[in-house]
Design an enzyme around this catalytic site. Sequence first.
Site, PDB file in Angstrom:
ATOM      1  N   ASN A 699       0.803  -1.219   0.000  1.00 15.42           N
ATOM      2  CA  ASN A 699       0.000   0.000   0.000  1.00 15.42           C
ATOM      3  C   ASN A 699       0.840   1.274   0.000  1.00 15.42           C
ATOM      4  O   ASN A 699       0.286   2.365   0.159  1.00 15.42           O
ATOM      5  CB  ASN A 699      -0.927   0.009   1.218  1.00 15.42           C
ATOM      6  N   ASN A 725      -2.452   4.888  -1.727  1.00 11.08           N
ATOM      7  CA  ASN A 725      -2.534   4.344  -0.380  1.00 11.08           C
ATOM      8  C   ASN A 725      -3.971   4.428   0.097  1.00 11.08           C
ATOM      9  O   ASN A 725      -4.481   5.503   0.416  1.00 11.08           O
ATOM     10  CB  ASN A 725      -1.613   5.134   0.563  1.00 11.08           C
ATOM     11  N   ASP A 835     -13.079  -2.042   7.730  1.00 12.72           N
ATOM     12  CA  ASP A 835     -13.643  -3.264   8.298  1.00 12.72           C
ATOM     13  C   ASP A 835     -15.101  -3.074   8.705  1.00 12.72           C
ATOM     14  O   ASP A 835     -15.934  -3.968   8.532  1.00 12.72           O
ATOM     15  CB  ASP A 835     -12.809  -3.731   9.489  1.00 12.72           C
ATOM     16  N   ARG A 878     -14.183   6.171  14.147  1.00  8.60           N
ATOM     17  CA  ARG A 878     -15.051   5.017  13.934  1.00  8.60           C
ATOM     18  C   ARG A 878     -16.481   5.321  14.381  1.00  8.60           C
ATOM     19  O   ARG A 878     -17.448   4.803  13.805  1.00  8.60           O
ATOM     20  CB  ARG A 878     -14.480   3.798  14.656  1.00  8.60           C
TER      21      ARG A 878
END
Length: 921
Positions: A699, A725, A835, A878
Amino acid sequence: ELMTGYTMLRNGGVGNGGQPWVLRWSSRIRLTWLSFTLFVILVFFPLIAHYYLTTIDDADDAGKRIFGPRTGNELCEVKHVQDLCRIRESVSEELLQLEAKRQELNSEIAKLNLKIEACKKSIENAKQDLLQLKNVISQTEHSYKELMAQNQPKLSLPIRLLPDKDDATFPLPKSNRNCRLHNCFDYSRCPLTSGFPVYVYNSDDYPFGSSLDPLIKQAFEATVRTNVYVTENANIACVYIILVGEMQEPVMPKPTELEQQLHSLPYWRTDGHNHLIINLSRKSETQNFIYNISTGRAMIAQSTFYDAQYRPGFDIVVSPLVHAMSEPNFLEIPPQVPVKRKYLFSFQGEKIESLRSSLQEVRSFEEEIEGNAPADYDDRIITTLKAVQDSKLDFVLVEFTCKNQPKASLPTEWALCGERDDRLELLKLSTFALIITPGDTRLVISAGCTMRLFEALEVGAIPVVLGEQVQLPYNDVIRWNEAALIIPKPRITEVHFLLRSISDNDLLAMRRQGRFLWETYFSTSDNVFSTVLAIIRTRIQIPAAPIREEPAVEIPHRSGKAAGTDPNMADNGDLDLGPVETEPPYASPKYLRNFTLTAMDIYRNWNSAPGPFHLFPYTPFDPVLPSEAKFLGSGTGFRPIGGGAGGSGKEFQAALGGNVPREQFTVVMLTYEREEVLMNSLERLNGLPYLNKVVVVWNSPKLPSEDLLWPDIGVPIMVVRTEKNSLNNRFLPWDQIDTEAILSIDDDAHLRHDEIMFGFRVWREARDRIVGFPGRYHAWDIPHQSWLYNSNYSCELSMVLTGAAFFHKYYAYLYSYVMPQAIRDMVDEYINCEDIAMNFLVSHLTRKPPIKVTSRWTFRCPGCPQALSHDDSHFHERHKCINFFVKVYGYMPLLYTQFRVDSVLFKTRLPHDKTKCFKFI
């Protein structure tokens, strides 16, 4: 006698024999006294002596103690000689025993040396036998291939036949009104293996092109340039497409002029067969100018049809193109909860022809039920709805007269009131949105009705269509009863009761399905054009074009470094995790239902909700992807026969068994300039069973060190270079991934081989879900009225981090190409939350939570450099991601679960305060 002596003594001792008596008496007295004295001495003197001695020992001067007890050291000095003697005897005995053991060990060593020599000879013999077996296997495989070639000859693709340019032998129907695919469509131009090539005319080359709406023309051209089916070679085309609307009225050509221009198209071929005329509407007042034009055998796709004009199964009712050159703003779309809104239902419209009857005195609801039905159902609808509004049983809003000038409309059609923004604000407050079809039943669908349907689905108001004769957009492939209520007009008096009787769960399901249909088939010009092509392609049973895979640009690297063995990885006890593949990597079987799926699962593919499948409308259980397509679940493609090879005990340890006895997985590892950590992680994969290959996603724009020596772990290591990236690169569907199963793992993840193998076995039993190790959950923050991300230990979870998780490659396509771009943009902005985005996607598609395996909550390797997740802003970002994703999806798709899968071979170590968690084995 004593008395006599006493008497004699009192008498002066005179009497018979007095003197001898006195002597005898005195001797007896002395004997008695002596006995008494001895008794006192023997009894009391020891007691007095003991008291005296203990008193003496209490003196301050310890050195003056004579009779006191001895101290411990003094006692040891006293026993020292005896102890030394005993130790001497004990040591002597131990030395004798050690000498005996040494002699025994020497004899055993000699025996083992002999066995080693024998084993070396056996190994040499085994190598020779193995070489012979390999030769036999190679010969057997060659014979098997020859036998299969004889019994199953290779099936070649059919030779493509193209008709002559004039198509003189094509049969003519009795009337264009009777056109259907079997008599007005030339199948010979569309072989099954053709790939469905589509040729699009350039509207600017024809006079009517200058009359087209600029926004619609620009959006249409942008969509055509990116569509995979469009070809520039008209000679091989299956379908020919021409855009004729929406037209601007001041410069609109006459019907006869437009008809001549259509018939003069270079590939019209006298009757226009295999042509599609598209008339898109951006406004509700779009006119049906094609009604007076002879279109021959050409198919028509537009939003307005008369009954005499519409040919079911041949023409297509399309949705309006509202967002012509812009993507919908998900932040402005209201959430799907709460289920019930301020108004039970609402309607705003005006019907000029029925205005006089609609202004009549309104009767009560009871009178309407008992009275006779009016001749015009629209009059009865107005009366009944006003009665419901006046009854105040529920909050409803119905207006049959526009406050401002109503929009232009067709005869007997209910015109829209106000501006689009005002209508959307009302629909945001409405649980249901009434759509009254035109009073003239010959008008099967109008642009005004499709506009009302579009706006209702956009903001989550459940459409209630009054009039069962209506032909809703794409009605031959979409089950509208799952997202809307279609009620005959005679049942208008029962509508209020019906709407109140629907449960909240059903309301939410219909709203979610409506949101899916709007996002998939209505929202953008790409969706509308792709849907029209997909309908034609599905009708003629041609499989969809494969979705593209991400080409992997490999970074050259040197390998050959012998991978070490991590003792933590190899410590599996007596458990045999499975064979390490020594043969070439085994890819998952290719997908073989490309043709049968198109014919068998039409409705399931088009109505798979929730989930955006318009690019390749297939369910997560039967995905058709590339030519090397992968699939979910058993029974969807060829699988080797021989299930049950797992058996029990040792057989289960050494084989996967089940319905797919041979299968491998691919490790995808994302890294960024951490070469030492990466090399250690790769070495830990050495000897991992069922591993197909490792794809390292590099990455960083900076290439690896030229002198870096990569470990040899027994399987190929592919180092892929990325364009930028981005954490989204973790889920790109790389063309180097040949297996259905993907193990997404961070470069600092520290997992044992037995844990990985157990996770793989669990995923094989739930192929449509994320199966991983670290679990997390979301929670509702009551004070701030928002969602929170939580990583504390818990008995309940709703997410599994993809830093160590198995998932199907199918979801990589959906994440990269189908999931809303706004989610991927936010992942790039925060460099976080990829995720969470994957968990949202899978839960949204399957309506199932992920599966956590083992009791591990962390998987970072000890001593590794600090990762991004250790930043203080990590959790705040998050939190923002979760709330933003909820706005994009319109609801919270994550589902809680208390289910965790553990193996009986694991020793679970739970924190002392979490021992009450349930563990499922």
